[in-house]
Motif scaffolding. Structure first.
Motif, PDB file in Angstrom:
ATOM      1  N   GLY A  73       0.820  -1.215   0.000  1.00 13.38           N
ATOM      2  CA  GLY A  73       0.000   0.000   0.000  1.00 13.38           C
ATOM      3  C   GLY A  73       0.846   1.254   0.000  1.00 13.38           C
ATOM      4  O   GLY A  73       0.571   2.209  -0.741  1.00 13.38           O
ATOM      5  N   GLN A  74       1.867   1.266   0.822  1.00 19.47           N
ATOM      6  CA  GLN A  74       2.792   2.399   0.886  1.00 19.47           C
ATOM      7  C   GLN A  74       3.455   2.626  -0.477  1.00 19.47           C
ATOM      8  O   GLN A  74       3.489   3.745  -0.985  1.00 19.47           O
ATOM      9  CB  GLN A  74       3.854   2.113   1.954  1.00 19.47           C
ATOM     10  CG  GLN A  74       4.966   3.116   2.035  1.00 19.47           C
ATOM     11  CD  GLN A  74       6.092   2.641   2.958  1.00 19.47           C
ATOM     12  OE1 GLN A  74       6.101   1.519   3.451  1.00 19.47           O
ATOM     13  NE2 GLN A  74       7.049   3.506   3.176  1.00 19.47           N
ATOM     14  N   THR A  75       3.939   1.557  -1.079  1.00 18.27           N
ATOM     15  CA  THR A  75       4.642   1.666  -2.359  1.00 18.27           C
ATOM     16  C   THR A  75       3.687   2.059  -3.481  1.00 18.27           C
ATOM     17  O   THR A  75       4.040   2.871  -4.349  1.00 18.27           O
ATOM     18  CB  THR A  75       5.377   0.348  -2.682  1.00 18.27           C
ATOM     19  OG1 THR A  75       6.198  -0.003  -1.555  1.00 18.27           O
ATOM     20  CG2 THR A  75       6.259   0.490  -3.910  1.00 18.27           C
ATOM     21  N   LEU A  76       2.466   1.525  -3.484  1.00 17.18           N
ATOM     22  CA  LEU A  76       1.468   1.921  -4.485  1.00 17.18           C
ATOM     23  C   LEU A  76       1.136   3.403  -4.366  1.00 17.18           C
ATOM     24  O   LEU A  76       0.953   4.091  -5.378  1.00 17.18           O
ATOM     25  CB  LEU A  76       0.190   1.092  -4.339  1.00 17.18           C
ATOM     26  CG  LEU A  76       0.236  -0.323  -4.886  1.00 17.18           C
ATOM     27  CD1 LEU A  76      -1.010  -1.093  -4.453  1.00 17.18           C
ATOM     28  CD2 LEU A  76       0.382  -0.325  -6.390  1.00 17.18           C
ATOM     29  N   TYR A  77       1.046   3.905  -3.141  1.00 21.50           N
ATOM     30  CA  TYR A  77       0.799   5.334  -2.918  1.00 21.50           C
ATOM     31  C   TYR A  77       1.927   6.158  -3.538  1.00 21.50           C
ATOM     32  O   TYR A  77       1.674   7.116  -4.280  1.00 21.50           O
ATOM     33  CB  TYR A  77       0.682   5.612  -1.414  1.00 21.50           C
ATOM     34  CG  TYR A  77       0.658   7.085  -1.084  1.00 21.50           C
ATOM     35  CD1 TYR A  77      -0.484   7.853  -1.299  1.00 21.50           C
ATOM     36  CD2 TYR A  77       1.781   7.711  -0.561  1.00 21.50           C
ATOM     37  CE1 TYR A  77      -0.512   9.210  -1.002  1.00 21.50           C
ATOM     38  CE2 TYR A  77       1.764   9.065  -0.259  1.00 21.50           C
ATOM     39  CZ  TYR A  77       0.623   9.810  -0.478  1.00 21.50           C
ATOM     40  OH  TYR A  77       0.615  11.145  -0.187  1.00 21.50           O
ATOM     41  N   TYR A  78       3.164   5.774  -3.264  1.00 19.93           N
ATOM     42  CA  TYR A  78       4.320   6.499  -3.830  1.00 19.93           C
ATOM     43  C   TYR A  78       4.299   6.442  -5.351  1.00 19.93           C
ATOM     44  O   TYR A  78       4.534   7.436  -6.028  1.00 19.93           O
ATOM     45  CB  TYR A  78       5.638   5.916  -3.317  1.00 19.93           C
ATOM     46  CG  TYR A  78       5.883   6.075  -1.842  1.00 19.93           C
ATOM     47  CD1 TYR A  78       5.207   7.030  -1.077  1.00 19.93           C
ATOM     48  CD2 TYR A  78       6.800   5.271  -1.196  1.00 19.93           C
ATOM     49  CE1 TYR A  78       5.452   7.170   0.283  1.00 19.93           C
ATOM     50  CE2 TYR A  78       7.048   5.409   0.157  1.00 19.93           C
ATOM     51  CZ  TYR A  78       6.373   6.353   0.894  1.00 19.93           C
ATOM     52  OH  TYR A  78       6.626   6.486   2.228  1.00 19.93           O
TER      53      TYR A  78
END
Length: 141
Positions: A73-78
């Protein structure tokens, strides 16, 4: 960041080609680099923002411990924020972790432009890095 994470981070910023040939740290005209890149208009920080041989942006997230699915989720947001900010149709994402868990593999298996790297051993002092198997997190056609 722990000591090992700092060593890994420093090594990778200087040697992105160990991840993929042709990867380069992002550099803006104003001198801003992709090392701990702060996403504009946020306080969020990407570990490494790079570009590949085709000039696509590549978001690289480091997890020295096990790679759990919540990092997705964190990486998809970035990845989405970089697509929006730079108006790019394609931004790749790479998660590098000490251990790629089955949950992380399952969470990313159908995501386009998403790769997982399992790092087995790091020796930044000797300028050597052995990577484990790279898991291509793409749907099989």
């Amino acid at each position: 960041k722990g000591t090992l994470n700092i060593k890994l981070y420093d090594y990778l910023v200087r040697n992105l080609s160990v991840i993929e040939k042709g990867l380069k740290i992002y550099e803006a005209q104003d001198g801003t680099t992709g090392a701990e890149y702060i996403i504009p208009r946020t306080s969020r920080r990407i570990d490494i923002l790079a570009t590949d041989n085709q000039n696509n942006f590549v978001v690289i997230e480091l997890k020295v411990s096990r790679g759990y699915e919540k990092v997705v989720g964190q990486t998809l947001y970035y990845q989405s924020m970089i697509k929006s900010h730079f108006n790019q149709p394609k931004v790749r994402a790479i998660i590098i972790a000490r251990e790629i868990t089955p949950e992380l593999k399952a969470a990313t298996q159908f995501l386009p432009d998403f790769e997982l790297f399992d790092i087995n051993f790091i020796d930044a002092e000797q300028n050597k890095m052995k990577t484990g198997q790279a898991y291509q997190a793409k749907a099989q056609k």
